[in-house]
Design a protein around this motif. Sequence first.
Motif, PDB file in Angstrom:
ATOM      1  N   SER A  64       0.840  -1.194   0.000  1.00 24.04           N
ATOM      2  CA  SER A  64       0.000   0.000   0.000  1.00 24.04           C
ATOM      3  C   SER A  64       0.879   1.250   0.000  1.00 24.04           C
ATOM      4  O   SER A  64       1.994   1.249   0.504  1.00 24.04           O
ATOM      5  CB  SER A  64      -0.883   0.010   1.237  1.00 24.04           C
ATOM      6  OG  SER A  64      -1.759  -1.094   1.230  1.00 24.04           O
ATOM      7  N   SER A  65       0.283   2.308  -0.549  1.00 22.00           N
ATOM      8  CA  SER A  65       1.010   3.594  -0.584  1.00 22.00           C
ATOM      9  C   SER A  65       0.682   4.416   0.657  1.00 22.00           C
ATOM     10  O   SER A  65      -0.249   4.105   1.417  1.00 22.00           O
ATOM     11  CB  SER A  65       0.620   4.367  -1.840  1.00 22.00           C
ATOM     12  OG  SER A  65      -0.732   4.761  -1.744  1.00 22.00           O
ATOM     13  N   LYS A  66       1.412   5.506   0.844  1.00 21.00           N
ATOM     14  CA  LYS A  66       1.181   6.410   1.984  1.00 21.00           C
ATOM     15  C   LYS A  66      -0.225   6.989   1.897  1.00 21.00           C
ATOM     16  O   LYS A  66      -0.925   7.077   2.910  1.00 21.00           O
ATOM     17  CB  LYS A  66       2.245   7.526   1.997  1.00 21.00           C
ATOM     18  CG  LYS A  66       2.009   8.547   3.087  1.00 21.00           C
ATOM     19  CD  LYS A  66       3.034   9.655   3.026  1.00 21.00           C
ATOM     20  CE  LYS A  66       2.705  10.730   4.018  1.00 21.00           C
ATOM     21  NZ  LYS A  66       3.596  11.838   4.022  1.00 21.00           N
ATOM     22  N   GLU A 112      -2.900   5.672   0.613  1.00 22.27           N
ATOM     23  CA  GLU A 112      -3.890   4.658   0.991  1.00 22.27           C
ATOM     24  C   GLU A 112      -3.948   4.526   2.520  1.00 22.27           C
ATOM     25  O   GLU A 112      -5.031   4.410   3.091  1.00 22.27           O
ATOM     26  CB  GLU A 112      -3.549   3.314   0.351  1.00 22.27           C
ATOM     27  CG  GLU A 112      -3.762   3.313  -1.156  1.00 22.27           C
ATOM     28  CD  GLU A 112      -3.244   2.059  -1.825  1.00 22.27           C
ATOM     29  OE1 GLU A 112      -3.721   1.762  -2.928  1.00 22.27           O
ATOM     30  OE2 GLU A 112      -2.364   1.379  -1.250  1.00 22.27           O
ATOM     31  N   PHE A 113      -2.743   4.525   3.178  1.00 22.64           N
ATOM     32  CA  PHE A 113      -2.714   4.467   4.643  1.00 22.64           C
ATOM     33  C   PHE A 113      -3.422   5.699   5.237  1.00 22.64           C
ATOM     34  O   PHE A 113      -4.174   5.574   6.213  1.00 22.64           O
ATOM     35  CB  PHE A 113      -1.269   4.381   5.166  1.00 22.64           C
ATOM     36  CG  PHE A 113      -0.608   3.049   4.935  1.00 22.64           C
ATOM     37  CD1 PHE A 113      -1.267   1.856   5.260  1.00 22.64           C
ATOM     38  CD2 PHE A 113       0.681   2.962   4.417  1.00 22.64           C
ATOM     39  CE1 PHE A 113      -0.648   0.620   5.061  1.00 22.64           C
ATOM     40  CE2 PHE A 113       1.291   1.730   4.221  1.00 22.64           C
ATOM     41  CZ  PHE A 113       0.632   0.551   4.528  1.00 22.64           C
ATOM     42  N   VAL A 150      -7.195   5.236   5.055  1.00 28.34           N
ATOM     43  CA  VAL A 150      -7.680   4.302   6.082  1.00 28.34           C
ATOM     44  C   VAL A 150      -7.716   5.008   7.423  1.00 28.34           C
ATOM     45  O   VAL A 150      -8.701   4.881   8.184  1.00 28.34           O
ATOM     46  CB  VAL A 150      -6.795   3.037   6.128  1.00 28.34           C
ATOM     47  CG1 VAL A 150      -7.177   2.149   7.322  1.00 28.34           C
ATOM     48  CG2 VAL A 150      -6.886   2.251   4.838  1.00 28.34           C
ATOM     49  N   LYS A 202       5.400   6.910   5.230  1.00 27.17           N
ATOM     50  CA  LYS A 202       4.554   5.758   4.914  1.00 27.17           C
ATOM     51  C   LYS A 202       4.653   4.731   6.035  1.00 27.17           C
ATOM     52  O   LYS A 202       3.639   4.188   6.491  1.00 27.17           O
ATOM     53  CB  LYS A 202       4.992   5.161   3.579  1.00 27.17           C
ATOM     54  CG  LYS A 202       4.282   3.892   3.207  1.00 27.17           C
ATOM     55  CD  LYS A 202       4.902   3.329   1.927  1.00 27.17           C
ATOM     56  CE  LYS A 202       4.461   1.894   1.785  1.00 27.17           C
ATOM     57  NZ  LYS A 202       5.102   1.170   0.735  1.00 27.17           N
ATOM     58  N   GLU A 262       1.767   3.250   8.607  1.00 25.25           N
ATOM     59  CA  GLU A 262       1.474   1.807   8.727  1.00 25.25           C
ATOM     60  C   GLU A 262       1.575   1.383  10.187  1.00 25.25           C
ATOM     61  O   GLU A 262       0.726   0.651  10.703  1.00 25.25           O
ATOM     62  CB  GLU A 262       2.470   1.028   7.856  1.00 25.25           C
ATOM     63  CG  GLU A 262       2.171  -0.430   7.757  1.00 25.25           C
ATOM     64  CD  GLU A 262       3.135  -1.167   6.821  1.00 25.25           C
ATOM     65  OE1 GLU A 262       2.899  -2.354   6.628  1.00 25.25           O
ATOM     66  OE2 GLU A 262       4.101  -0.549   6.300  1.00 25.25           O
TER      67      GLU A 262
END
Length: 194
Positions: A2-4, A6-7, A10, A27, A31
């Motif tokens: 996953s990319s930054k 996407e994190f 979320v 990133k 996570e």
Amino acid sequence: MSSKNEFQTVLKERYGINKNISQPLTKEECERLLEILSREPSTVRLVESFAQKNSSLGQNNAYFSRMRSQAEKKLENLQREYYDLEKSIHEIERSKQALEQKKYTLEAERRRLEVELEEISAQNNSLALKVQDLTSKNDELTIANEELKKDNKNLKNIVDQIRLRLARDTKLLLEYEDSEIRKALIRILRWTLG
């Protein structure tokens, strides 16, 4: 993997952590934060509390930003109105000074005209008295003139009677023979007849 971004999405959707708060994190840090939050419910409550507080502060910031913007616009309007009022006051003061000067000039002119009117009124009264006097004298002169005409007519009649009588008496005297008396009488006759 996953990319930054996407994190961050979320973190936003699950825990209400705004992306501008998670932006400084790497990133890996994003996570790791997700892992901690998934294992520690008390941390989740703390983050949610921070998120709510952040949201509340954001709303307050937005509100105060709008209020500040409105206040700045109102201040600009008030400053503009103040400037316009000062300009109007200055123009009114200039107009007032001009009107006061004009009032002073008009009052001086009114006083001068009142004095002139009084002088004219006095002259008018004086002239009325003179006219009355002249009318009276004219009436007297008219009466005197009528009397003089009558006297002149009477005098002329008397002179004409004297001439007639003198001419008649001279004519009678001329009938006499004495030449010296005759010559003197002719001179008197010529002199009296004009």
